[in-house]
Design an enzyme around this catalytic site. Sequence first.
Site, PDB file in Angstrom:
ATOM      1  CG  HIS A   4      -2.286  -1.122   1.738  1.00  0.00           C
ATOM      2  ND1 HIS A   4      -3.125  -1.140   0.509  1.00  0.00           N
ATOM      3  CD2 HIS A   4      -2.020  -2.411   1.342  1.00  0.00           C
ATOM      4  CE1 HIS A   4      -4.087  -2.061   0.688  1.00  0.00           C
ATOM      5  NE2 HIS A   4      -3.121  -2.940   1.744  1.00  0.00           N
TER       6      HIS A   4
ATOM      7  NE  ARG B 138      -9.735  -7.841   6.878  1.00  0.00           N
ATOM      8  CZ  ARG B 138     -10.313  -7.636   5.669  1.00  0.00           C
ATOM      9  NH1 ARG B 138     -11.338  -9.326   5.374  1.00  0.00           N
ATOM     10  NH2 ARG B 138     -11.348  -6.906   4.955  1.00  0.00           N
TER      11      ARG B 138
ATOM     12  CB  CYS C 241      -1.219 -26.508 -14.180  1.00  0.00           C
ATOM     13  SG  CYS C 241      -2.605 -27.541 -13.959  1.00  0.00           S
TER      14      CYS C 241
END
Length: 488
Positions: free
Chosen positions: A52, A313, A405
Amino acid sequence: MNAWYDIIIVGGGVVGCFIARALSRYKLRVLLLERESDVCSGASKANTAIVHAGYDAKPGTLKASLNVAGNRVYDQICADLDVPFQRCGTYVVALDEEDLRTLDDLYQRGVQNGVTGMRVISGEEMRRIEPLVNPEVRGALYAATGGIVDPFLLTIAAAENAVVNGVHLLLETEVTDFIRQNGRLAGVRTSHGQFLSRFVINAAGLYADQLMAKAGLHGFSITPRKGEYCVFDREKSRVRAVLFPCPTPISKGILVTPTTHGNTMIGPNAVDIQDKSDLSVTPQGLEEVFSGAQRLVPTLERRDVIAVFAGLRASGSTGDFLIEAPVQAPGLINVAGIESPGLTAAPAIAEFVLDLLRECGLELREKPDYNPIRRSPPRFHELSHREQALLIARDARYGRIVCRCEMVTEGEIVAAIHAPVPARTYDALKRRTRLGAGRCQGGFDTPRVIHILSRELGLPLTAITKKGPGSEFVVRETKDRNDTKTKV
């Protein structure tokens, strides 16, 4: 006889591992304790993987200052630890007039927090940057310092670097109480014996409040805040930009983001619960996530989702990080309530804790041989054909594809099993190599991986687990014909 350390760290999440790495620079005996079978097994393994910028947190809080400080060092940290990181910028999307006013508020908050590289862009520019964004977009707040990272590899790399520099790591070791001597905490009691120390750092994530209570500290509590996510097949949905909605009072909202591995991910919702082990997903929760994400990118299709998961969280009762050396419990450092932006702030939290330890009288003398550099094993699918051929010539196990994959080879799996922080379960291998993270979600590779783990660890097949004791894949043999045995 009790083993003695200068520092014991409780909790092997991203915060605990970065504290361990920071302490490994000094001439100290450091013990890192994790109750699960691997580091990165709690909140650090299930989040948005966003670095962030720092415009969201309330100015003057630890969240705000440590977010911005942590963000600034991410380029160097990820270069030193050889971890995928893209400083791609992030966007908060406005869909109406009220959202546009929120963008202005966020911009001003970012300025107060010291965030650089922000600007409000038009809806037209947002549509040009991200063609899949809602065509009704009116504008967006662009933050150039935002980015995306692999949170698994980041945490594991920090732990490995700490271990290589002398930190002692014990997994599957749960702290049950503190040891007290002469009016201060002097160590911990665990499921595997007692350990003495000058300081104990409580970085126990969701359980940090319970440890505080054992030290006689009450009044701070942690509420698990569940968030559910969906991951898309990377061949089906390719969002370019990190898109946030305007935030709510308790959450940054349901975002749409690319990952460092090329998938698109959406989530999380935010639901306060009581059970600190409840990682279930619900039809209602996933519908909330999908509806929220489609407000930002309407063309998302449910049929393109290949995996869903939930994370918790550690939402603290003060609304801010709690990082302290409480006078009521000498010898203890609390690092609690580390919710978002904890992943971003982790490197700065570690330096903050070092300052607290200095203030408490701990002498920090640097090691002459400290090495901050950690190199990851070869990632086969990232190599050129020539590099792949050279690698196979050196070790034939890199020529055997186990996960089709994600193009993960036996060589990569064996390297992870014998790494400084060894992967001893299927999920531990998945976090390090991405096997089982593709379209088939482990449908083809799991039997082969179980055999490789059994061979490399010298354990019977019945002892191989998905994520530690209680998650064994096979329970008994079903056939015994001559020397050929089949198990279920």
